[in-house]
Design a protein around this motif. Sequence first.
Motif, short mmCIF file in Angstrom:
data_model
loop_
_atom_site.label_atom_id
_atom_site.label_comp_id
_atom_site.label_asym_id
_atom_site.label_seq_id
_atom_site.Cartn_x
_atom_site.Cartn_y
_atom_site.Cartn_z
N THR A 59 -3.68 -34.07 -57.12
CA THR A 59 -2.58 -33.13 -57.30
C THR A 59 -2.80 -32.12 -58.42
OG1 THR A 59 -1.50 -34.88 -58.60
CG2 THR A 59 -0.77 -34.56 -56.32
N GLY A 81 -3.52 -28.61 -57.47
CA GLY A 81 -2.45 -27.77 -56.96
C GLY A 81 -2.11 -26.61 -57.87
N ILE A 140 -1.34 -30.89 -52.01
CA ILE A 140 -0.86 -29.60 -52.49
C ILE A 140 -0.02 -28.89 -51.45
CG2 ILE A 140 -2.80 -29.35 -54.08
CD1 ILE A 140 -4.19 -27.58 -52.11
N SER A 179 3.43 -34.68 -50.00
CA SER A 179 3.09 -33.84 -51.15
C SER A 179 3.71 -34.42 -52.41
CB SER A 179 3.59 -32.42 -50.94
OG SER A 179 4.99 -32.41 -50.80
N ASN A 202 4.35 -28.95 -54.85
CA ASN A 202 3.58 -27.82 -54.37
C ASN A 202 3.55 -26.74 -55.43
OD1 ASN A 202 2.29 -25.87 -52.91
ND2 ASN A 202 4.10 -25.28 -51.73
N THR A 229 0.73 -24.65 -55.48
CA THR A 229 -0.32 -23.72 -55.05
C THR A 229 0.31 -22.43 -54.57
OG1 THR A 229 -1.75 -25.52 -54.39
CG2 THR A 229 -2.21 -23.41 -53.43
#
Length: 567
Positions: free
Chosen positions: A433, A436, A478, A560, A563, A565
Motif C-alpha cells: 500500500t 499508492g 491501490i 483496497s 486509494n 494513487t
Amino acid sequence: MKILSYLLAYRRFLLIVLTPLLLLPLPLIIKTKEAECAYTLFVVAIFWLTEALPLGVSALLPAFMFPLFGIMQSKEVASAYFKDFHLLLIGVICLATSIEKWNFHKRVALRMVMLVGVNPAWLTLGFMVSCAFLSMWLSNTSAAAMVMPIVEAVAQQIIRAETEADALEMSCSNGSTNPALELDGRHAVQFLPLPTFTLQGHLLLKSAACQKHSLAAAFSGTSYKSSFLCKAQLNSFLLLSRRYPGCQCINFGSWFILSIPITVIILVLSWVWLQWLFLGFDFKNMFKCGKKKTAREEASAQVIRDEYKKLGSISYPEIVTLVLFILMTLLWFTRDPGFIPGWSSLFPKYKGYATDSTTALVIGVLFFIIPAKTLSRASNGENTAFGYTPLITWKEFQSCMPWEIAILVGGGFALADGCEVSKLSEWVASKLTPLGSLPLWLVILISCLIVTSVTEVASNPATITIFLPILAPLAEAIHVNPLFILIPATLCTSFAFLLPVANPANAIVFSYGHLTVMDMVKAGLGINIIGVAVVMLAIMTWIVPIFDLYTYPSWAPDISYGNTTGL
C-alpha cells in the motif's frame, strides 16, 4: 584448489540442496500458511531463475509441497496443471507443426524479403518483418532457426561478391585472374583464405551487415510471438485463478488491437536503432530510386531468389495449411469482437462456453483428418490412390509440442491458487500500500523495469508466472484496474534482448559467431529502452479505452487499503 574445483563442478547440485535448507527457517519459525506458501514460492522462483533444475521439473514442486504443508489437497493442485490455456496451446502447435513440416514458413519469409528488395537497410527490415510475422504463430526458437540460415547465406554471398570485386580490381592491375572467385556458374565458389587486401573489407562486413542482420532476426523473433503467447497466459490467469473468475475482458480481437500498434512501432524503431548503430543512417542511399544495384545487392537478391526457387510451386499441403491458418484467425477475431455480435452469439444459451481454445482445437483436429495427398490422374485416365496420410501425425505433433512450457504454466497456476488459498496475496497487498502514494505512471514504470530486468536471466513464461500473482494484489491495494499493471508487465516479459542466454533465439543467433556479447548488449539495451517506452505510451493512451482502464472492474475484489494513487 581441489575443493574449489569440486564446488564448481557440483554447484548446481549444491544449489538444489542448499536453497530449500537455507529458506527452511521461514516456515519453521513463522508457522503460518502464508509463510509456508511463501517458502514454496521462493524455492520455485530461485530454481526458475537459476535453472538449477529443468523449468518443468521446478514447476512440479508445488504439486507435492502444497499438500505436505496442508495448503491445498493434491487433487486441487493437480487440476491447476491443465487449464484452458493448454488446450489453446495444443491447437496452435498443431498449426505450427504443419507450417514447419511443409516448409510454408520458409516460403513466407523468403517472399517477404523479396518484396522489400535487397538494399541493406530494406533487407534488414525484410528479415525483421518476416521473423516477426512468423514468430507470432511459431515458437521464437523455430522462427530464428529458420530465418538465420537465410541470413547467413545472404551475408556469405555479400562477402563473396565483395571479394570478387576486389579480386577483379587486383587482376586488372596485375593482369591475372582468380577463377576460384568467379560467380557466373562456370566455376565453383571456393571458401579460400581471404587475401590480405580483402581482409579489412571482410571484417568490416562481418562487424556491420552480418551483425545487423543477425540481431534483426534474433530481436524481431523474440518479442512479437511472445505477445500472443503471453496474451493467452494473461487471459488464463485472469479467468482461471481464484482471484478473477468473472473476468471476460480479454479476447483475441481486443489483444490484437492492443498489441499490433506496439509491435509495429517497436519494429520500426528497432530497425532505425540497429541501422544507426551498425551502418549509420544514409537516407540518400536508402531511398534511392532507379539507380543500378550494387554487386552486394545483386548477390543478396540472387541468394534469396535461388532459395525461393528451391521450394518450387506451392504444394497442396501448403494451400490447406494456409486455408486453415486463415480460418483459425478469422474465427478468433469474430468469436466476440466486442463492437459487433460474434459467432458465439449464435449460442445464447451457452454464453461464455466457447473460448479461443475451442476454435484452436477444432482447427487443430482437422490437421489430423485432412489427407496430405490428393488423388492423381494417370495417363490412361484412371486415378492413382495413395496411402492415407494426414497433414500431421501424432509423432510429429509431439516433437513440436513444448511440454515443458505447458507444465511450467501449470505450475504458475498452482502457485497462484496457493497464494489465494493461503491468503499470501492479501498479505502482499497490505504491504504494498505505500506504493499508492506514487503516481500511477511511476508504479507501472517500476513494474515494467523490474520485469524487464528479471526476464534477462529467466525465461519469459517463468517471469510472467512469478510476477502476475504479485502484481495483481498490488493493483488491488491501490484500487487500480489490475489490467493497468498486468498488461504492461506481461508485454515487458518479452524484452529479453541483452544476453545470448536470455532466450533460445538469442543463443541461436549468437552461435553463428558474428556477434560478441557486447554487441548484443549494446543493441539490446537500446531496444529494451524502446520497448518499455512504447509500452508506457500505449498503456497511457490507446489501451485505456479498449479495456476502460480508469474504471475499477466489478470482477476484481475490492480489498483496497486506501486509494491515494492519482489517476
